[in-house]
Design an enzyme around this catalytic site. Sequence first.
Site, PDB file in Angstrom:
ATOM      1  N   HIS A 144       1.106  -1.092   0.206  1.00 38.47           N
ATOM      2  CA  HIS A 144       0.223  -0.007  -0.379  1.00 38.47           C
ATOM      3  C   HIS A 144       0.875   1.109  -0.419  1.00 38.47           C
ATOM      4  CE1 HIS A 144      -3.639  -2.242   1.932  1.00 38.47           C
ATOM      5  NE2 HIS A 144      -3.787  -2.740   0.343  1.00 38.47           N
ATOM      6  N   ALA A 193      -0.187  -8.044  19.966  1.00 41.69           N
ATOM      7  CA  ALA A 193       0.859  -8.527  18.725  1.00 41.69           C
ATOM      8  C   ALA A 193       2.583  -9.053  19.479  1.00 41.69           C
ATOM      9  CB  ALA A 193       0.941  -8.079  17.885  1.00 41.69           C
TER      10      ALA A 193
HETATM   11  N1  APR Z   1      -1.964  -6.743  18.267  1.00 41.49           N
HETATM   12  C1  APR Z   1      -3.261  -8.012  17.439  1.00 41.49           C
HETATM   13  N2  APR Z   1      -3.277  -7.302  16.600  1.00 41.49           N
HETATM   14  C2  APR Z   1      -3.761  -6.130  17.107  1.00 41.49           C
HETATM   15  C3  APR Z   1      -3.980  -5.228  17.967  1.00 41.49           C
HETATM   16  C4  APR Z   1      -2.490  -5.528  18.268  1.00 41.49           C
HETATM   17  N3  APR Z   1      -2.274  -4.709  20.038  1.00 41.49           N
HETATM   18  N4  APR Z   1      -4.539  -4.091  17.512  1.00 41.49           N
HETATM   19  C5  APR Z   1      -5.855  -4.224  17.042  1.00 41.49           C
HETATM   20  N5  APR Z   1      -4.875  -5.135  16.231  1.00 41.49           N
HETATM   21  C6  APR Z   1      -6.045  -5.665  15.249  1.00 41.49           C
HETATM   22  C7  APR Z   1      -7.596  -5.426  15.532  1.00 41.49           C
HETATM   23  O1  APR Z   1      -8.285  -6.310  16.639  1.00 41.49           O
HETATM   24  C8  APR Z   1      -7.735  -5.767  13.495  1.00 41.49           C
HETATM   25  O2  APR Z   1      -8.379  -6.705  13.265  1.00 41.49           O
HETATM   26  O3  APR Z   1      -5.237  -5.207  14.069  1.00 41.49           O
HETATM   27  C9  APR Z   1      -6.534  -5.674  12.715  1.00 41.49           C
HETATM   28  C10 APR Z   1      -7.209  -4.374  12.007  1.00 41.49           C
HETATM   29  O4  APR Z   1      -7.338  -4.114  11.484  1.00 41.49           O
HETATM   30  P1  APR Z   1      -7.852  -2.587  10.364  1.00 41.49           P
HETATM   31  O5  APR Z   1      -7.793  -1.324  11.531  1.00 41.49           O
HETATM   32  O6  APR Z   1      -9.002  -2.659   9.908  1.00 41.49           O
HETATM   33  O7  APR Z   1      -6.363  -2.627   9.705  1.00 41.49           O
HETATM   34  P2  APR Z   1      -5.610  -3.048   8.471  1.00 41.49           P
HETATM   35  O8  APR Z   1      -6.082  -4.554   8.300  1.00 41.49           O
HETATM   36  O9  APR Z   1      -3.904  -3.403   7.860  1.00 41.49           O
HETATM   37  O10 APR Z   1      -6.348  -2.653   6.710  1.00 41.49           O
HETATM   38  C11 APR Z   1      -5.920  -2.765   6.337  1.00 41.49           C
HETATM   39  O11 APR Z   1      -7.458  -0.848   4.887  1.00 41.49           O
HETATM   40  O12 APR Z   1      -7.967   0.956   5.372  1.00 41.49           O
HETATM   41  C12 APR Z   1      -6.874   0.406   4.615  1.00 41.49           C
HETATM   42  O13 APR Z   1      -5.310   0.893   3.564  1.00 41.49           O
HETATM   43  C13 APR Z   1      -5.456   0.973   4.673  1.00 41.49           C
HETATM   44  O14 APR Z   1      -3.600  -0.785   5.195  1.00 41.49           O
HETATM   45  C14 APR Z   1      -5.208  -0.643   5.490  1.00 41.49           C
HETATM   46  C15 APR Z   1      -6.054  -1.555   5.326  1.00 41.49           C
END
Ligand code: APR
Length: 240
Positions: free
Chosen positions: A111, A222
């Site tokens: 991305h 994580a």
């Molecule tokens: N440890 C592990 N997992 C975690 C933690 C943590 N401390 N904090 C949050 N999470 C998890 C949440 O439960 C969620 O499932 O990380 C995930 C984050 O999800 P999103 O906020 O949707 O982020 P992501 O999956 O990376 O989004 C994908 O969407 O908006 C676009 O381009 C943007 O790259 C991004 C893509």
Amino acid sequence: MTHPRISKIVILTGAGISAESGVATFRDQDGIWAKYDYRDVATPDGFARDPQLVLDFYNMRRRKHGDVQPNAAHLALARLEAEHPANVVIVTQNVDALHEAAGSKALIHMHGEILKRKCGNCGLQEQWSNDITRQSVCPNCKQAGTLRPDVVWFGEMPYHMETIAEHLQSADLFLSIGTSGHVYPAAGFVAEAGLHGAKTVELNLEPSEGTSLFDETIHGYAGEIVPAYVARLLAEASDR
Ligand code: APR
């Protein structure tokens, strides 16, 4: 107990791996999309409509990037690459540079990157850690107002998709760490890897959209579950 030989590990990471470093996720309660409408700040239409709003959104995130450090999860993945006999590749959806800061080398930013900018006129791409404004002049084509963050917006094609497909097709182990499984094509990687015989493991704070597609799921922070899982992989590799 003998463990199957693992020669290729492909790891998908999302915003959750950087959460404990203080980088906001997108879809958690206090996430970025709870404060901004992605259509305004993360689409080509939004940029065309109000370029300054978009530039300011990324300027704010870029400035914040200077204050964050990799956490134990990023460091554990760098240790896995350095110490495990397998070929380890990280495909990250994140635009932060925390995997690099932790020491990971084989890394694909599908991305884009918050610390890069690109020119909509001549295609220049370069490292950039300062603000971008409407008055910024491209050092290559000398045009003003054509520079934008080198970040992939909704509706744009993610980077390096062919290379990523090759990695998924040759993986023995596919890990998905800190992603909600909402956004394609990344959300489809688990199915692609599984189709080609990889063992698939989800490490996330809570079950993702695609959690039922994984052979194994490990839930927790994580910073805790990733180092523990990496230690397990390294111990199994030394048992062989
Ligand atoms: N440890 C592990 N997992 C975690 C933690 C943590 N401390 N904090 C949050 N999470 C998890 C949440 O439960 C969620 O499932 O990380 C995930 C984050 O999800 P999103 O906020 O949707 O982020 P992501 O999956 O990376 O989004 C994908 O969407 O908006 C676009 O381009 C943007 O790259 C991004 C893509």
